[in-house]
Write a protein that holds these residues in place. Sequence first.
Motif, short mmCIF file in Angstrom:
data_model
loop_
_atom_site.label_atom_id
_atom_site.label_comp_id
_atom_site.label_asym_id
_atom_site.label_seq_id
_atom_site.Cartn_x
_atom_site.Cartn_y
_atom_site.Cartn_z
N SER A 1 0.62 -1.06 0.09
CA SER A 1 0.02 0.14 0.06
C SER A 1 0.81 1.20 -0.21
O SER A 1 0.29 2.40 -0.38
CB SER A 1 -0.90 0.14 1.37
N GLY A 2 2.19 1.16 0.31
CA GLY A 2 2.97 2.40 0.52
C GLY A 2 2.57 3.07 1.78
O GLY A 2 3.38 4.02 2.05
N ALA A 3 1.82 2.66 2.72
CA ALA A 3 1.57 3.48 4.06
C ALA A 3 2.65 3.01 4.98
O ALA A 3 3.28 2.02 4.86
CB ALA A 3 0.04 2.71 4.42
N VAL A 4 2.76 3.81 5.82
CA VAL A 4 3.31 3.57 7.15
C VAL A 4 2.39 3.03 8.30
O VAL A 4 1.50 3.59 8.43
CB VAL A 4 4.13 4.95 7.72
N VAL A 5 2.96 1.77 8.75
CA VAL A 5 2.06 1.27 9.70
C VAL A 5 2.77 1.45 11.14
O VAL A 5 3.85 0.89 11.37
CB VAL A 5 2.07 -0.49 9.39
N SER A 6 1.85 1.80 12.00
CA SER A 6 2.60 2.24 13.37
C SER A 6 1.73 1.57 14.60
O SER A 6 0.56 1.89 14.72
CB SER A 6 2.68 3.51 13.53
N GLY A 7 2.09 0.42 15.37
CA GLY A 7 1.41 -0.09 16.13
C GLY A 7 0.33 -0.98 15.99
O GLY A 7 0.05 -2.08 16.58
N SER A 8 -0.54 -0.80 14.91
CA SER A 8 -1.45 -1.64 14.48
C SER A 8 -1.94 -1.15 13.03
O SER A 8 -1.77 -0.20 12.56
CB SER A 8 -2.63 -1.78 15.47
N LEU A 9 -2.83 -2.28 12.29
CA LEU A 9 -3.42 -2.09 11.17
C LEU A 9 -4.69 -2.91 11.03
O LEU A 9 -4.77 -3.89 11.80
CB LEU A 9 -2.44 -2.17 10.00
N THR A 10 -5.52 -2.38 10.21
CA THR A 10 -6.83 -3.23 9.96
C THR A 10 -6.78 -3.79 8.75
O THR A 10 -6.46 -3.11 7.49
CB THR A 10 -8.26 -2.06 10.20
N LEU A 11 -7.19 -4.95 8.55
CA LEU A 11 -7.24 -5.82 7.33
C LEU A 11 -8.63 -6.16 7.13
O LEU A 11 -9.33 -6.68 7.90
CB LEU A 11 -6.24 -7.33 7.33
N GLY A 12 -9.06 -5.69 5.84
CA GLY A 12 -10.47 -5.92 5.39
C GLY A 12 -10.59 -7.51 4.86
O GLY A 12 -9.45 -8.27 4.89
N ARG A 13 -11.54 -7.96 4.45
CA ARG A 13 -11.77 -9.24 3.98
C ARG A 13 -10.72 -9.28 2.88
O ARG A 13 -10.69 -8.80 1.71
CB ARG A 13 -13.16 -9.17 3.29
N PHE A 14 -9.99 -10.53 2.90
CA PHE A 14 -8.91 -11.05 1.92
C PHE A 14 -7.78 -9.90 1.97
O PHE A 14 -7.04 -10.00 0.91
CB PHE A 14 -9.32 -11.18 0.55
N GLY A 15 -7.64 -8.98 3.03
CA GLY A 15 -6.55 -8.16 2.97
C GLY A 15 -5.30 -8.92 3.43
O GLY A 15 -5.13 -9.38 3.77
N VAL A 16 -4.28 -7.86 2.66
CA VAL A 16 -2.98 -8.45 2.82
C VAL A 16 -1.98 -7.07 3.07
O VAL A 16 -2.25 -6.03 2.92
CB VAL A 16 -2.49 -8.87 1.38
N ALA A 17 -0.97 -7.49 3.75
CA ALA A 17 -0.07 -6.49 3.82
C ALA A 17 1.56 -7.12 3.92
O ALA A 17 1.58 -8.17 4.15
CB ALA A 17 -0.06 -5.65 5.45
N ALA A 18 2.39 -6.24 3.62
CA ALA A 18 3.58 -6.81 3.47
C ALA A 18 4.65 -5.87 4.34
O ALA A 18 5.02 -4.71 3.44
CB ALA A 18 4.15 -7.08 2.07
N LEU A 19 4.96 -6.12 5.17
CA LEU A 19 5.64 -4.92 6.03
C LEU A 19 7.10 -4.99 6.51
O LEU A 19 7.71 -6.08 6.71
CB LEU A 19 4.90 -5.02 7.67
N VAL A 20 8.02 -4.02 6.27
CA VAL A 20 9.34 -3.88 6.51
C VAL A 20 9.46 -3.07 7.63
O VAL A 20 9.07 -1.85 7.49
CB VAL A 20 9.94 -3.46 5.02
N GLN A 21 10.10 -3.36 8.66
CA GLN A 21 10.31 -2.63 9.60
C GLN A 21 11.21 -1.42 9.48
O GLN A 21 12.19 -1.46 8.73
CB GLN A 21 11.16 -3.22 10.93
N ARG A 22 10.86 -0.31 9.99
CA ARG A 22 11.58 0.96 9.60
C ARG A 22 12.67 1.04 10.65
O ARG A 22 12.73 0.61 11.88
CB ARG A 22 10.67 2.20 10.14
N SER A 23 13.99 1.62 9.92
CA SER A 23 15.17 1.68 10.71
C SER A 23 14.99 2.90 11.70
O SER A 23 14.28 4.06 11.27
CB SER A 23 16.39 1.90 9.98
N ARG A 24 15.59 2.83 12.72
CA ARG A 24 15.49 4.00 13.73
C ARG A 24 16.31 5.15 13.28
O ARG A 24 17.23 4.93 12.62
CB ARG A 24 15.77 3.46 15.20
#
Length: 655
Positions: free
Chosen positions: A632-655
């Motif tokens: 999605s290109g979004a920044v995810v912090s703390g939590s996210l909501t996935l809808g029906r058949f929702g997917v995410a591929a998350l890479v941790q941000r470096s400090r």
Amino acid sequence: MTRLADGRLRYGGDYNPEQWPEDVWPRDVELMREAGVTTVTVGVFSWSRIEPRPGERDLGWLDRVLDLLHDGGIEVFLATPTASPPPWLGHRYPETLPVDFDGHRLSYGSRNQFCPSSPVYREHALALVDDLAARYGDHPALALWHVGNELGQVCHCDVTAEHFRTWLRARHGSLDALNAAWHTAAWSQRYGEWDEVVPPRRAPYLINPGQRLDFARFCSDALLEHFTAERDVLRRHTPHVPVTTNFMGLDAPLDYWALAREEDVVSHDWYPDPADPTAHVVSALGFDLMRSLKDGPWLLMEQATSAVSWRRRNPPKPAGQLRAQSVQAVARGADAVCFFQWRASAGGAEKFHSGMVPHAGPDSRVFREVVALGADLVALAPVAGTDVTASVAVVLDWESWWAARLDAHPSADFDVLRRVRDFYEPLFDAGVAVDFAHPEADLTRYRLVVAPNLYLVRDPVPLMSYVEGGGTLVMGFFSGVVDEHDRVRLGGYPAPFRELLGLRVEEMAPLGPDEVVRCASASLGGFTADSWCDDLRAEGAEVVASLVDGGVPVVLRNRFGTGTAWYVGTRPSPEGTRALLDRVLAEAGVDPVLAVPRGVEAVRRGEVLFLVNHGVADVRVDVPGAHDDLLSGAVVSGSLTLGRFGVAALVQRSR
């Protein structure tokens, strides 16, 4: 041999241009480019087009197809079309056609109509493969050779019988050794001449189990011989081009461990049922198995964009499921996502099987999802070539699987794959990464090994050494019962593992179809169980759970060397199995990838954390820290909501 590894995920499907007028081909390439297709498989069912009559070659059309694809920037997995011989082969050489268990010779007019042992079939097939390799070995579109299609053919003809006898001579050496292995003293089955030995065929009653087990091994080896014969021809011409053949789902026609050793990359055909709300669990199981066969990335060679055509009812996939299932495969190690097929057929037996371009054409929901998935796979390119790291292994052995399916066992309802799923599903729900392993493999890298069933055991030493050296093993019932010839190991079950497990099973007691027993455990809580209940006694093992009525132990724990071995002598309810595995995982020091709600899948591949919601409702997932979502290109912090058949591929941000 070279693996397909160049920092990208491949995307495409089976392309059958021989089914369409040539003026459609340029439009196909345009649409492929629009969809982001990088790769197509060509030629799987084209033998009759390439060789319309014996010895003739019509390859001009294939030249034009490969050139057109290459000019469009699309590479080719070129298939040897040997899975579906043309009618002329069966008509002129009926001995190439397979004979079934009842002695009926099957006809042409379908597909897969060949005897793997037929030298006439082999001669024609290899001549065709040789010509294809010579002609296209240097073609710039060629990326991989795809041998045959979904190997699994079995034949019981007289040619096969002679091949079987040759195989048996090599395996056993003498008739005396064969008679001993098959225990032919029972039922007056002793063989006095090699010509008396035939494949299993329809008989008045039960067939010798040793004969049936050896025939299953032989059929696997015959198909492996078929594969390697074609592979060797291809390698002679193109040693730089990798070779694969597509495995046929979670099936047992041949030993996948053995075949995987002989190919350069594993590929897999998988068709989950859209109507099954738990299909994603079995999908994950199959994907983990494919990744484990060569301990690395694999290719999803076939799946459906929507409906298939071969179930009793064939519902379409709901919107979004195509994406969720494809990302699931990538999360579990796939470096290619492909479909059968590119354009849905206008005729033939599979005309109602969906395609990337459906009958409705590109102005359709399915094609729009196909285009969107192509963009997703570009975004997911960073995971190409990376691994999924697991600290749990599930043991699966094809020879034991074949033997466990034979007749005249304590329960005809016993199902190895069901037992595997019984243990796999709680691990999946817990977010624990799982590999599969052969029982004789080196298991020292795993904190926990689960053996849902090992009915047949050749050599118990690897598993025993694993536990003695500090590992944790969980073993299910009906294990350690027979040797490699399906002869009972005497002295009390499970004979080779009695010291390891600290117990002795005197009798195996299958339960009735609707029979449920209650079990009590101080540490696991009460639970129910069904299907099976061993009559056993502890011989040093700690009793963790017992039957409420009668007190027979059903779950035991034994220290062996510096490790721990658990035995489960019944089939606990899902809640019972989950409670057991929660304790075992904690003791073994196995942590989940991420704690997620039921129905959400969490897998880490390389540096990317994949989350897939297979449920129908929105789900909130807690994800500690800050991450970038590749999709999605979004920044995810703390939590996210996935809808029906929702997917995410998350890479941790470096400090």
